[in-house]
Design an enzyme around this catalytic site. Structure first.
Site, PDB file in Angstrom:
ATOM      1  N   LEU A  50       0.402   3.007   2.421  1.00 21.06           N
ATOM      2  CA  LEU A  50       0.527   1.556   2.286  1.00 21.06           C
ATOM      3  C   LEU A  50      -0.727   0.870   2.779  1.00 21.06           C
ATOM      4  CD1 LEU A  50       3.800   2.100   3.999  1.00 21.06           C
ATOM      5  CD2 LEU A  50       3.897   0.649   1.985  1.00 21.06           C
ATOM      6  N   ASP A  51      -1.111  -0.165   2.062  1.00 16.00           N
ATOM      7  CA  ASP A  51      -2.222  -0.976   2.512  1.00 16.00           C
ATOM      8  C   ASP A  51      -1.683  -1.900   3.597  1.00 16.00           C
ATOM      9  OD1 ASP A  51      -4.835  -1.988   2.338  1.00 16.00           O
ATOM     10  OD2 ASP A  51      -4.085  -3.708   1.213  1.00 16.00           O
ATOM     11  N   LYS A  52      -2.489  -2.114   4.661  1.00 14.84           N
ATOM     12  CA  LYS A  52      -1.967  -2.979   5.725  1.00 14.84           C
ATOM     13  C   LYS A  52      -1.906  -4.438   5.290  1.00 14.84           C
ATOM     14  CE  LYS A  52      -4.534  -4.476   9.332  1.00 14.84           C
ATOM     15  NZ  LYS A  52      -4.552  -5.857   9.743  1.00 14.84           N
ATOM     16  N   LYS A  96     -10.901   4.292   0.113  1.00 15.83           N
ATOM     17  CA  LYS A  96      -9.449   4.458   0.116  1.00 15.83           C
ATOM     18  C   LYS A  96      -9.030   5.562  -0.853  1.00 15.83           C
ATOM     19  CE  LYS A  96      -8.159  -0.085   1.862  1.00 15.83           C
ATOM     20  NZ  LYS A  96      -7.561  -1.394   1.606  1.00 15.83           N
TER      21      LYS A  96
END
Ligand code: ADP
Ligand code: MG
Length: 632
Positions: free
Chosen positions: A323-325, A505
């Site tokens: 998950l991206d923050k 990423k």
């Protein structure tokens, strides 16, 4: 094809007509079989007539099967139809007219039912179509005019009144309204919209009045695009399906050889023919597509766009969710919560920071500008402004070089951080805040702390993902490790990677995959696109209004409720389970029948009946997915 054309096709009733006329021969065959059977039993018809009736019935019900068999043969595929045709012809040749008629009739009837249920599974899409806007009120040459929704031109002014559907994607130029976006997002809680806000075709104004400018019309609207994509997705086959099809290529000829062998050994033609029929992999062939179509349909109704069976299948088998923050686990709208000056006043720090961030689009920049504006600070113009992605910004203010960004930026520029500032950084980070530093020349003169609210359902999300069978959750962020740790701990995430540049990423995802894990990446679909593409499944959240996200993601959640993420993973798992049940059942039935035939307990007609029943059961099982409800 445009959704409007699709709709016309539906409304013309042409399909219903064709379907009825297509089934007419089958119905006639059924009636003939019944009469001939009664005639033969009651002995009121001569056997010439009853046999003739059975043969005619077999021809009526079977001619299409034979045509399909020939069609497949042209593509060098020996299909199920070929098995049925051979069996029926063989039965006629050896005088088993009754068997020939029953086998072809049952098979034709089964195909008809199959087609109907397949249509029903596509119902979900049709329900969406019902929601398409039909009419629009536009202002042309200063006059209000009623037109069809697809006739609205780009740039035209459109009026929408309470209870009406918004006919285009556009932005509001006048008025306020509460809008129900459920047709797109699946969420029926109305959203308040006002001047400048974007609105979407297919959504409904509950209260209020809007004037808007049409930005996207007809087939370009988000709504139309979703319909197209769902339609396409339902056509795409899943890997399991390709496997089954590949298998059928060898299976069918194999069965033919087996039948011949059985005949050579037993000299029993009927037994050999029965073998052909019961070995039909009918249930096997539809087992996967029917579940996938049902699953994708269920998701579409809840505002989740799954772009193909393979993604649904893959999502069902995922072990790691990344998950991206920012914007996924947090609201994505940071706020300035503290400004610290080191040897200078705090206002000076905020003024210079705001000056530097003037042209930056970053959420942190917006927060700093907002704070400076709120405090009524006047900030000077900036020269030589540069954005350093993942690091910060730099420029020249009143002749002096200035830097604003994270520790990595300072390191990069060769500045070292004194002990007392490091202490301040660690303290702030431990509270989950993002700290950026301001340097003038080689001197660090200030720090700004920003906090982004953690979403209240983030913790629940991580827990639910675990419950849904996800083995590990990983958070990615460009933020510093201290802040990342605090957020990761607050939401209960297993692992985090901080200070990750957007372009890195994708590499993190590849590393996880290299460990043999199947990875889903959840992001906003814009700057996370490379990572989403690298992942086994790329999931975009809050995709409504962001075309890039809708186009590039494998799975797009139209709104940004985290519970939808859990729902789609659970649905995928349910779909995968459903497919496995179907495949298992289909194979088991074939084996049981095979045993029955070889044991002399199953004959041609009853074999076909059981075969068709198994197909129906598979269909029924798959339609359970249509009714699948999210747990939360
Ligand atoms: P993410 O979206 O994962 O938070 P970004 O790559 O957008 O990551 O940013 C990473 C870090 O780089 C931010 O936490 C911040 O410290 C710094 N940064 C990036 N852009 C700016 C900016 N315009 N002003 C100040 N700092 C910035
Ligand atoms: Mg970001």
């Amino acid at each position: 094809m445009g959704i409007y054309a699709l709709e016309q096709r539906r409304e013309s009733g042409l399909i219903t007509f064709l379907r009825r006329s297509r089934s007419a021969p089958t119905v006639a065959a059924g009636v003939l079989i019944l009469i001939s059977w009664l005639g033969a039993r009651g002995q009121f018809l001569p056997s010439l007539w009853t046999n003739g009736g059975m043969i005619l019935a077999a021809l009526l019900a079977g001619h299409k099967i034979a045509r399909q068999a020939l069609f497949a043969l042209r593509y060098r595929v020996l299909g199920i139809e070929a098995l049925v045709t051979t069996a029926a012809l063989g039965a006629i040749l050896i005088g088993e007219y009754w068997e020939a008629a029953v086998v072809t009739f049952l098979f034709a009837f089964g195909s008809y039912l199959e087609g109907r249920t397949m249509d029903k599974s596509r119902q979900a899409l049709r329900e969406l179509l019902e929601l398409a806007p039909r009419r629009a009120t536009v202002i042309r040459d200063g006059v209000e005019l009623q037109v069809l929704a697809e006739e609205v031109q780009k740039g035209e002014t459109v009026l929408v009144r309470p209870g009406e559907k918004i006919p285009v994607d556009g932005h509001i130029i006048k008025g306020e309204a509460s809008v129900n976006q459920a047709p797109i997002t699946g969420e029926s809680m109305p959203v308040e919209k006002g001047l400048g806000d974007g609105v979407y075709s297919g959504t409904i104004i509950q209260t209020g009045y809007l004037e808007l400018v049409a930005d996207k019309v007809g087939d370009d609207t988000t709504f139309s695009r979703i319909i197209h994509l769902v339609e396409e997705a339902q056509e795409k086959t899943a890997p399991v399906q390709r496997f089954v099809e590949g298998f059928a290529r060898y299976y069918t000829p194999g069965i033919m050889v087996l039948a011949v062998l059985v005949y050579i050994i037993t000299r029993d033609v009927l037994l050999a023919l029965t073998l052909l029929v019961i070995a039909c992999p009918g249930a096997l062939v539809i087992a996967t597509p029917i579940s996938i179509v049902a699953g994708i349909g269920n998701a579409a109704r809840r505002g989740v766009l799954v772009k193909g069976g393979e993604h649904l299948e893959m999502l069902g088998a995922i072990d790691v969710v990344v998950l991206d923050k920012t914007g996924t686990l947090t609201e994505g709208e940071p706020q300035v919560v503290g400004v610290e000056g080191f040897g200078v006043g705090r206002d000076m720090v905020l003024t210079q920071a705001a000056a530097l961030e003037r042209y930056s689009e970053h959420p942190l920049a917006k927060a700093i500008i907002a704070q400076a504006n709120e405090e009524g600070l006047e900030y000077p113009p900036v020269d030589d402004f540069t954005v350093l992605t993942g690091h910060g910004v730099k420029g020249t203010l009143e002749g002096k070089p200035v830097l604003l960004g994270n520790e990595k930026l300072l390191e990069r520029e060769g500045l070292s951080i004194p002990e007392h500032i490091r202490l301040h950084l660690d303290e702030e980070a431990a509270q989950g805040r993002t700290v950026i530093l301001l340097a003038q020349g080689r001197q660090i003169i200030g720090a700004i702390s920003l906090a982004d609210t953690i979403r209240q359902d983030a913790r629940e999300l991580v827990r639910s993902l675990k419950k849904a069978g996800v083995k590990e959750t990983v958070m990615l962020t460009g933020d510093n490790p201290g802040t990342a740790r605090a957020v990761a701990e607050a939401v209960g995430i297993d692992q985090f990677r901080a200070g990750v540049l957007p372009e890195d990423k994708a590499r993190v995802i590849a590393e996880l995959q290299a460990q043999g894990r199947r990875v889903a990446m959840v992001g906003d679909g814009i700057n996370d696109a490379p990572a989403m593409a690298q992942a086994d499944v790329g999931i975009a959240m809050g995709a409504i209004g962001t075309d890039v996200a809708i186009e590039t993601a494998d799975v797009a959640l139209m709104d940004d409720r985290l519970s939808r993420l859990v729902y789609i993973i659970e649905l995928s798992r349910a779909a995968l389970k459903n497919i496995r049940q179907n495949l298992f059942f289909a194979v088991a039935v074939v084996f049981l029948l095979l045993a029955g035939v070889l044991g002399g307990r199953v004959i041609l007609g009853s074999g076909m009946l059981i075969h068709e029943l198994s197909v129906l059961l598979v269909i029924l099982n798959a339609t359970r997915l249509l009714k699948y409800q999210p747990r939360s």
